[in-house]
Scaffold this motif. Structure first.
Motif, PDB file in Angstrom:
ATOM      1  N   GLY A 198      15.360   7.052 -11.006  1.00 13.87           N
ATOM      2  CA  GLY A 198      14.523   6.026 -11.622  1.00 13.87           C
ATOM      3  C   GLY A 198      14.147   6.364 -13.049  1.00 13.87           C
ATOM      4  O   GLY A 198      14.170   5.503 -13.935  1.00 13.87           O
ATOM      5  N   TYR A 200      12.744   0.430 -13.606  1.00 16.88           N
ATOM      6  CA  TYR A 200      13.503   0.727 -12.387  1.00 16.88           C
ATOM      7  C   TYR A 200      12.631   0.352 -11.204  1.00 16.88           C
ATOM      8  O   TYR A 200      11.507   0.848 -11.065  1.00 16.88           O
ATOM      9  N   GLU A 201      13.121  -0.541 -10.369  1.00 21.18           N
ATOM     10  CA  GLU A 201      12.375  -0.958  -9.188  1.00 21.18           C
ATOM     11  C   GLU A 201      12.576   0.057  -8.062  1.00 21.18           C
ATOM     12  O   GLU A 201      13.692   0.511  -7.818  1.00 21.18           O
ATOM     13  N   TRP A 202      11.469   0.389  -7.394  1.00 25.01           N
ATOM     14  CA  TRP A 202      11.585   1.294  -6.245  1.00 25.01           C
ATOM     15  C   TRP A 202      10.476   0.996  -5.250  1.00 25.01           C
ATOM     16  O   TRP A 202       9.542   0.256  -5.540  1.00 25.01           O
ATOM     17  N   GLU A 203      10.566   1.591  -4.086  1.00 21.83           N
ATOM     18  CA  GLU A 203       9.566   1.380  -3.042  1.00 21.83           C
ATOM     19  C   GLU A 203       9.364   2.671  -2.269  1.00 21.83           C
ATOM     20  O   GLU A 203      10.294   3.447  -2.071  1.00 21.83           O
ATOM     21  N   TYR A 213       8.162   9.015  -1.613  1.00 21.62           N
ATOM     22  CA  TYR A 213       9.342   8.700  -2.421  1.00 21.62           C
ATOM     23  C   TYR A 213      10.166   9.978  -2.473  1.00 21.62           C
ATOM     24  O   TYR A 213       9.602  11.070  -2.613  1.00 21.62           O
ATOM     25  N   ARG A 249       7.428   0.236  -9.526  1.00 21.15           N
ATOM     26  CA  ARG A 249       8.312   0.207 -10.681  1.00 21.15           C
ATOM     27  C   ARG A 249       8.054   1.403 -11.593  1.00 21.15           C
ATOM     28  O   ARG A 249       6.913   1.803 -11.797  1.00 21.15           O
ATOM     29  N   ASP A 262      15.278   9.533  -5.887  1.00 20.74           N
ATOM     30  CA  ASP A 262      14.803   8.282  -6.478  1.00 20.74           C
ATOM     31  C   ASP A 262      13.937   8.539  -7.712  1.00 20.74           C
ATOM     32  O   ASP A 262      13.981   7.772  -8.688  1.00 20.74           O
TER      33      ASP A 262
END
Length: 535
Positions: free
Chosen positions: A66, A45-48, A58, A27, A62
């Motif tokens: 993000g 902002y959720e991310w992976e 990443y 996040r 993104d």
């Protein structure tokens, strides 16, 4: 509108606020605070990360998306609650996942995809550099990634003009300044405590080691300049303001503090920058940070030596894996609940399932688990292979299942902490814990206290420590008195009168964890065979 809201509105209008932005592993979090260090608004902002050509990464899209989304969410919250459009901010600070590798050419082009801390592809480089420097160089560190690329003869190396961390990159993008905070810098290359800069003798050793490659750069030339906490490290440029605020309301010229790593912001958020204090940060990875009174006696591959944001030496135990496998199992239980026609909220799911661990046998009933979604440097496994094992005589029930997965989340951490406390006799008065796991009261604290055998406290800010800690560093730069140390600023202004909720180690829990860790260590040999058969 009450008096407090009126004061906050004035603070926002006058720019008497500080903004902390942290790029965590799952996040991106933005927190705006006032001069009393209380949160005014936040966004996220959720991310992976994803595996690309053998590397956890990443992408740049993104990263920027993000950043903008999280800032926009915070900005909208201010507009909704106070009817104000943010046009200026008193100070800003960026933080991110430490370590990793971001290399750029003279035009600012990223030469290879961002290689995160999660990668365990640099074992040969890390060992060679540890032997060369007689100083532990973990696989995650930027210098290990650079040297491994050299060993692999990667094509991009001759084009490198600048290398930095994620936080350093964002700071550079928005200010044009190639700088880094000393805490984040200590995850790139060893720092000399006396000079508060990169270790010059080790820089020379590295340059000599690679001299036969005839690269058009020297190491010092491509590293970011090191800044200490409290110093100003640039201003928001016109381009930077437009990148951060898509609505283009934010004005340039806002001062920025040095960009820091998530380890440093965790220390600040838990007021753990004085000697004999420490903290443990729990998320996708887990790490403890213990501020040292004296140097440790020898080099340990399990112990990183890094710095606080104000340049004090810290022993860091970092395990790549913590909550990912636990979260995956809880996701499975959620699916079961939904299949039975019952929707369950995340907070309720975590609270119910984690609290089951308090009903378990002290050692987890003889069960065994390794939550290695990625490789684990402390236990020497190069690739992620989550594994759950039970024996015919194990007491297999839900309570023991949950306790085992909580134990294993801190298993690798315990191996490193035992070195500090049992071999080096490092004194620890107590640790403060932060991270999402501690939103559920008591359970996480009891498990960590059992693992580390020290009192563990959690403050109200435990769930959002990093971004808030970064906002505090930005505020420290803006609001500190002349010659006021970071320790005094935190003690006297931020945390004065604030009490953490402490839990002391329970003897039965400590004994239970010791029994579990015996299985954990013994089972690693079994797991190596299992991993070999699965590759």
């Amino acid at each position: 509108m009450n008096t407090n809201q009126v004061n906050i509105k004035k603070a926002i209008t006058r720019g008497e606020t500080s903004l902390g932005i942290e790029f965590g592993s799952t996040r991106i979090k933005v927190i705006l605070i006032d001069k009393r260090f209380e949160t005014i608004a936040s966004g996220s902002y959720e991310w992976e990360n994803h595996l690309e050509n053998g590397f956890w990464t990443y992408n740049l899209v993104d990263i920027i998306t993000g950043l903008q989304t999280a800032y926009s969410e915070m900005k909208q919250e201010v507009e909704w609650n106070y009817g104000i459009t943010i046009r200026t901010i008193g100070s800003i600070g960026f933080s991110g996942m430490m370590h990793g590798y971001m290399a750029f050419d003279k035009t600012g082009e990223l030469l290879v995809p961002f290689r995160t801390w999660r990668n365990t592809t640099t074992s040969v480089a890390a060992k060679e550099l540890t032997d060369l420097f007689q100083f532990n160089i973990p696989e995650r560190w930027s210098i290990a990634h650079l040297y491994q690329a050299i060993l692999n003869e990667e094509k991009h190396l001759s084009r490198i003009d600048f290398m930095t961390t994620l936080a350093g990159f964002i700071h550079w993008l928005l200010t044009g300044e190639k700088v880094i905070g000393i805490g984040d810098a200590s995850g790139m290359f060893p720092i000399d405590e006396s000079t508060k800069d990169y270790n010059e003798s080790m820089i020379k050793q590295f340059d000599e080691k690679i001299s036969h490659k005839n690269f058009p750069w020297k190491l010092k030339d491509i590293l970011p300049k090191v800044y200490n906490g409290g110093e100003q490290a640039g201003k928001l440029t016109e381009i930077g303001a437009k990148i951060l605020d898509r609505s283009q309301n934010l004005q340039p010229g806002i001062p920025l503090c040095p960009p820091e790593g998530d380890a440093g912001t965790g220390m600040v958020a838990t007021n753990s920058v004085r000697k004999r204090t420490g903290n443990v940060s729990v998320g996708t990875s887990v790490f403890s940070m213990i501020v040292l009174e004296k140097e440790i006696s020898k080099v340990y591959p399990e112990i990183d030596l890094v710095m606080t944001p104000n340049g004090s030496p810290v022993a860091m135990v970092h395990a790549n894996n913590c909550s990912s496998d636990l979260n995956a199992w809880l996701g499975l239980f959620r699916e079961f609940s939904e299949a039975m026609g019952q929707e369950v909220e995340s907070n309720q799911l975590f609270e119910v399932m984690l609290n089951k661990a308090l009903e378990a046998d002290p050692d987890g009933g003889g069960l065994l688990s390794y939550g290695y979604l990625s490789g684990e440097n402390i236990t020497g496994l190069a690739k992620g292979r989550p594994l759950f094992v039970r024996f015919p005589e194990s007491n297999f029930n839900l309570a023991n299942f949950m306790r085992t997965h909580l134990f294993t989340a801190f298993g690798a951490l315990k191996i490193g902490m035992d070195i500090l406390t049992r071999k080096e006799n490092v004194a620890i008065d107590g640790v403060l814990a932060h991270g999402g796991l501690f939103k559920t009261p008591v359970v996480g604290q009891k498990i960590v206290a059992a693992a580390m055998n020290v009192p563990v406290s959690v403050m109200e800010t435990a769930g959002e420590g990093g971004a808030w800690g970064m906002a505090l560093l930005a505020s420290y730069m803006l609001n500190r008195d002349i010659n006021e140390s970071l320790e005094d600023f935190l003690d006297e202004k931020v945390f004065k009168g604030v009490e953490g909720k402490g839990i002391y180690p329970d003897g039965i829990d400590v004994e239970g964890f010791e029994e579990f860790i015996k299985r954990y260590k013994k089972g690693l040999v079994i797991e190596e065979v299992a991993v070999a058969n699965l590759i």
